[in-house]
Scaffold this motif. Structure first.
Motif, PDB file in Angstrom:
ATOM      1  N   GLU A   1      -6.617  -2.602 -12.486  1.00 48.16           N
ATOM      2  CA  GLU A   1      -5.376  -2.157 -13.122  1.00 48.16           C
ATOM      3  C   GLU A   1      -4.347  -1.593 -12.141  1.00 48.16           C
ATOM      4  O   GLU A   1      -3.153  -1.912 -12.224  1.00 48.16           O
ATOM      5  CB  GLU A   1      -5.690  -1.114 -14.199  1.00 48.16           C
ATOM      6  N   ASP A   2      -4.780  -0.736 -11.207  1.00 47.18           N
ATOM      7  CA  ASP A   2      -3.791  -0.128 -10.310  1.00 47.18           C
ATOM      8  C   ASP A   2      -3.145  -1.164  -9.394  1.00 47.18           C
ATOM      9  O   ASP A   2      -1.948  -1.071  -9.085  1.00 47.18           O
ATOM     10  CB  ASP A   2      -4.404   1.026  -9.508  1.00 47.18           C
ATOM     11  N   MET A   3      -3.924  -2.170  -8.977  1.00 47.00           N
ATOM     12  CA  MET A   3      -3.367  -3.244  -8.152  1.00 47.00           C
ATOM     13  C   MET A   3      -2.404  -4.108  -8.963  1.00 47.00           C
ATOM     14  O   MET A   3      -1.321  -4.478  -8.487  1.00 47.00           O
ATOM     15  CB  MET A   3      -4.494  -4.086  -7.578  1.00 47.00           C
ATOM     16  N   ALA A   4      -2.801  -4.423 -10.190  1.00 39.78           N
ATOM     17  CA  ALA A   4      -1.951  -5.233 -11.058  1.00 39.78           C
ATOM     18  C   ALA A   4      -0.625  -4.530 -11.338  1.00 39.78           C
ATOM     19  O   ALA A   4       0.448  -5.161 -11.336  1.00 39.78           O
ATOM     20  CB  ALA A   4      -2.681  -5.542 -12.362  1.00 39.78           C
ATOM     21  N   LEU A   5      -0.680  -3.236 -11.550  1.00 40.69           N
ATOM     22  CA  LEU A   5       0.545  -2.482 -11.807  1.00 40.69           C
ATOM     23  C   LEU A   5       1.472  -2.488 -10.593  1.00 40.69           C
ATOM     24  O   LEU A   5       2.701  -2.550 -10.735  1.00 40.69           O
ATOM     25  CB  LEU A   5       0.197  -1.040 -12.199  1.00 40.69           C
ATOM     26  N   GLU A   6       0.890  -2.422  -9.392  1.00 38.90           N
ATOM     27  CA  GLU A   6       1.711  -2.460  -8.178  1.00 38.90           C
ATOM     28  C   GLU A   6       2.386  -3.818  -8.026  1.00 38.90           C
ATOM     29  O   GLU A   6       3.571  -3.903  -7.669  1.00 38.90           O
ATOM     30  CB  GLU A   6       0.857  -2.131  -6.955  1.00 38.90           C
ATOM     31  N   ILE A   7       1.637  -4.887  -8.281  1.00 37.77           N
ATOM     32  CA  ILE A   7       2.226  -6.227  -8.199  1.00 37.77           C
ATOM     33  C   ILE A   7       3.327  -6.381  -9.243  1.00 37.77           C
ATOM     34  O   ILE A   7       4.401  -6.931  -8.969  1.00 37.77           O
ATOM     35  CB  ILE A   7       1.135  -7.300  -8.373  1.00 37.77           C
TER      36      ILE A   7
ATOM     37  N   VAL B   1      -4.478  -0.925  -3.254  1.00 40.02           N
ATOM     38  CA  VAL B   1      -3.124  -0.967  -3.809  1.00 40.02           C
ATOM     39  C   VAL B   1      -2.127  -1.310  -2.707  1.00 40.02           C
ATOM     40  O   VAL B   1      -1.154  -2.042  -2.929  1.00 40.02           O
ATOM     41  CB  VAL B   1      -2.767   0.361  -4.491  1.00 40.02           C
ATOM     42  N   ARG B   2      -2.381  -0.798  -1.495  1.00 45.29           N
ATOM     43  CA  ARG B   2      -1.522  -1.147  -0.357  1.00 45.29           C
ATOM     44  C   ARG B   2      -1.597  -2.645  -0.070  1.00 45.29           C
ATOM     45  O   ARG B   2      -0.568  -3.290   0.211  1.00 45.29           O
ATOM     46  CB  ARG B   2      -1.939  -0.340   0.866  1.00 45.29           C
ATOM     47  N   ILE B   3      -2.791  -3.214  -0.143  1.00 46.06           N
ATOM     48  CA  ILE B   3      -2.935  -4.657   0.061  1.00 46.06           C
ATOM     49  C   ILE B   3      -2.118  -5.417  -0.974  1.00 46.06           C
ATOM     50  O   ILE B   3      -1.404  -6.382  -0.663  1.00 46.06           O
ATOM     51  CB  ILE B   3      -4.420  -5.076   0.003  1.00 46.06           C
ATOM     52  N   ALA B   4      -2.214  -4.988  -2.241  1.00 50.98           N
ATOM     53  CA  ALA B   4      -1.438  -5.627  -3.303  1.00 50.98           C
ATOM     54  C   ALA B   4       0.065  -5.525  -3.016  1.00 50.98           C
ATOM     55  O   ALA B   4       0.822  -6.484  -3.213  1.00 50.98           O
ATOM     56  CB  ALA B   4      -1.769  -4.988  -4.647  1.00 50.98           C
ATOM     57  N   PHE B   5       0.491  -4.357  -2.541  1.00 55.08           N
ATOM     58  CA  PHE B   5       1.891  -4.132  -2.172  1.00 55.08           C
ATOM     59  C   PHE B   5       2.347  -5.114  -1.093  1.00 55.08           C
ATOM     60  O   PHE B   5       3.430  -5.711  -1.187  1.00 55.08           O
ATOM     61  CB  PHE B   5       2.029  -2.678  -1.700  1.00 55.08           C
ATOM     62  N   GLU B   6       1.514  -5.281  -0.070  1.00 54.96           N
ATOM     63  CA  GLU B   6       1.874  -6.165   1.035  1.00 54.96           C
ATOM     64  C   GLU B   6       1.942  -7.628   0.583  1.00 54.96           C
ATOM     65  O   GLU B   6       2.874  -8.356   0.924  1.00 54.96           O
ATOM     66  CB  GLU B   6       0.884  -6.022   2.183  1.00 54.96           C
ATOM     67  N   LYS B   7       0.958  -8.068  -0.172  1.00 53.91           N
ATOM     68  CA  LYS B   7       0.916  -9.468  -0.603  1.00 53.91           C
ATOM     69  C   LYS B   7       2.052  -9.777  -1.573  1.00 53.91           C
ATOM     70  O   LYS B   7       2.666 -10.852  -1.516  1.00 53.91           O
ATOM     71  CB  LYS B   7      -0.427  -9.799  -1.257  1.00 53.91           C
ATOM     72  N   ALA B   8       2.335  -8.831  -2.480  1.00 56.42           N
ATOM     73  CA  ALA B   8       3.394  -9.049  -3.470  1.00 56.42           C
ATOM     74  C   ALA B   8       4.773  -9.079  -2.837  1.00 56.42           C
ATOM     75  O   ALA B   8       5.750  -9.465  -3.492  1.00 56.42           O
ATOM     76  CB  ALA B   8       3.333  -7.972  -4.546  1.00 56.42           C
ATOM     77  N   GLY B   9       4.858  -8.709  -1.580  1.00 56.82           N
ATOM     78  CA  GLY B   9       6.136  -8.735  -0.883  1.00 56.82           C
ATOM     79  C   GLY B   9       6.742 -10.115  -0.735  1.00 56.82           C
ATOM     80  O   GLY B   9       7.896 -10.238  -0.327  1.00 56.82           O
ATOM     81  N   ILE B  10       5.994 -11.171  -1.074  1.00 55.06           N
ATOM     82  CA  ILE B  10       6.570 -12.524  -1.027  1.00 55.06           C
ATOM     83  C   ILE B  10       7.416 -12.816  -2.268  1.00 55.06           C
ATOM     84  O   ILE B  10       8.069 -13.862  -2.336  1.00 55.06           O
ATOM     85  CB  ILE B  10       5.494 -13.616  -0.872  1.00 55.06           C
ATOM     86  N   ALA B  11       7.413 -11.924  -3.260  1.00 51.43           N
ATOM     87  CA  ALA B  11       8.185 -12.149  -4.488  1.00 51.43           C
ATOM     88  C   ALA B  11       9.668 -12.313  -4.162  1.00 51.43           C
ATOM     89  O   ALA B  11      10.213 -11.591  -3.319  1.00 51.43           O
ATOM     90  CB  ALA B  11       7.973 -10.990  -5.454  1.00 51.43           C
TER      91      ALA B  11
END
Length: 436
Positions: A214-220, A191-201
């Protein structure tokens, strides 16, 4: 580990020597310095053609390769920024389809290094600033920019409104940077990885992604919502079935309609997934128009060196005549799984492997269990690498790639050279297949 480079051009080498003295100052990772450096340069990142910004753990480079190939098939002029370089630093900056010239590269690096000297920038901040400066000075229809490390705090993450942002496959990598505990950041690693990558939004910029648990998708989804970025996720907003149909196709669909596209020439099922993401990126933005025919042509013609690349005729492949020699720079779990799928039907395989000492050999070895007839460990010039004892009891050591190839049994089985993009670059250079 810094991406050291060498050049036959003295002017370029003089600037590369200056770059080699830079490092990431201890305790600092963030965007403050790169923002100030770009400000001193006139904020070139705000004067770019429409930008496609792509993050991910695996597949982001290939997705960028498909974007470039599709756009160029449509007659567009495209600038691209990818990393790391394999042989020449020039590979990081491609202007209108051509590697930046030595003369312009030397001038760009000198300009950025001189103006930013008091800031103490890192290798990556200087490289990013030089790239944006180059892109701002040459007309083009689009830019394709690959994220380097993570996303949220990567030096490329300074653009206000890209045409579209994309996130490829996610996995654990660069733990020393991306999993450092931080207040407000998720604790669960993926989930932390998803958080970091989604930071380009970015506000108003569509964010197009693959599908995740699901938990990664929800974080993104959370990060995209906070940023005001319209989110288009595979399996929710767009779909792609890879390898379907009589001859093998990508069956793609979204709210705009359906497309039947060819499978890529690049080997591996995952390449179909990467190509589909590139198509989704293009179809969910409105700044650059591209025809379906160009999408099909770009998927067919895209090239991406050192990612499941079958070596051509050259000095290295000539050492094992009559057999396939494959090269792959992947070094994490997802890369290993892709190798396992690619060689699943192979009767046997000889592995030549070199991995940086901070990588995990089992990521590559486990998916290939039962296939490996021999394992030969080799060094990576200029880097700390694992010895033979790190791989398996039967692994042997060779002082270089040429010796390793010469010692492969004459049984006709394919050879895989894997474990590091740094090693892959040396292999391409020695086999006279330098990226152009």
């Amino acid at each position: 580990m810094k991406d050291f480079a060498a050049s036959e051009d003295p002017a370029v080498q003089a600037q590369l020597d200056r770059l080699a003295q830079l490092s990431l100052p201890q305790g600092r990772i963030g965007l403050e310095v790169v923002h100030e450096l770009l400000r001193l340069l006139g904020d070139p990142q705000n004067r770019l053609p429409p930008v496609f910004h792509v993050a991910g753990t695996n597949g982001k480079g290939s997705t960028c390769a498909y974007l470039r190939a599709i756009l160029e098939a449509d007659g567009k002029v495209v600038h691209t920024a990818t990393k790391p370089h394999l042989v020449r630093y020039n590979e990081r900056i491609r202007l209108a389809g051509e590697l930046v010239s030595d003369a312009e590269l030397a001038s760009l690096l000198k300009e950025v290094l001189d103006i930013g000297e008091s800031l103490g920038p890192s290798f990556f901040e200087v490289t990013t600033a030089a790239t944006f400066l180059a892109f701002s000075r040459h007309p083009a229809d689009a830019c394709v920019i690959e994220v380097g490390l993570g996303g949220r705090l990567d030096a490329t993450n300074v653009m206000e409104r890209p045409a579209a942002c994309g996130i490829a496959t996610l996995g654990i990598d660069h733990e020393a940077f991306l999993l450092v505990p931080e207040p407000g950041a998720p604790e669960e690693p993926m989930v932390r990885i998803a958080f970091e990558k989604a930071g380009i939004a970015r506000p108003g910029s569509p964010l197009i992604t693959q599908s995740y648990r699901e938990d990664m998708a929800l974080e993104i989804e959370r990060i995209a919502g906070l940023a005001g970025a319209p989110l288009h996720m595979r399996g929710r907003d767009w779909w792609a079935e890879v390898g379907q149909g009589k001859n093998g196709t990508i069956e793609y669909r979204d709210r705009f309609g359906e497309l039947t596209l060819p499978l890529p020439a690049l080997p591996g099922r995952h390449q179909g997934d990467n190509a589909a993401l590139a198509v989704a990126l293009l179809r969910h933005q409105d700044e650059v128009n591209v025809s379906p025919a160009s999408m099909a042509e770009g998927i067919r013609t895209a090239r991406w060196p050192a990612r499941m690349q079958l070596l051509g005729q050259g000095p290295l492949s000539a050492l094992v005549p009559g057999r396939e020699v494959w090269l792959d720079g992947g070094h994490n779990v997802d890369a290993g799984l892709a190798l396992g799928r690619h060689f699943a039907e192979t009767d046997g395989l000889h592995l030549i492997i070199g991995m940086l000492s901070n990588r995990y050999p089992d990521a590559i070895l486990d998916p290939l269990k039962g296939k490996l007839k021999t394992i030969t460990a080799v060094p990576i010039d200029g880097s700390d690498a694992h010895g033979a004892e790190s791989y398996a009891d039967k692994a042997v050591w060779a002082p270089d790639i040429m010796t390793a190839l010469k010692n492969i049994p004459d049984d006709g089985l394919p050879v895989l050279i894997a474990g590091s993009l740094y090693l892959a670059g040396k292999v391409l250079q020695k086999n006279e297949e330098v990226p152009d």
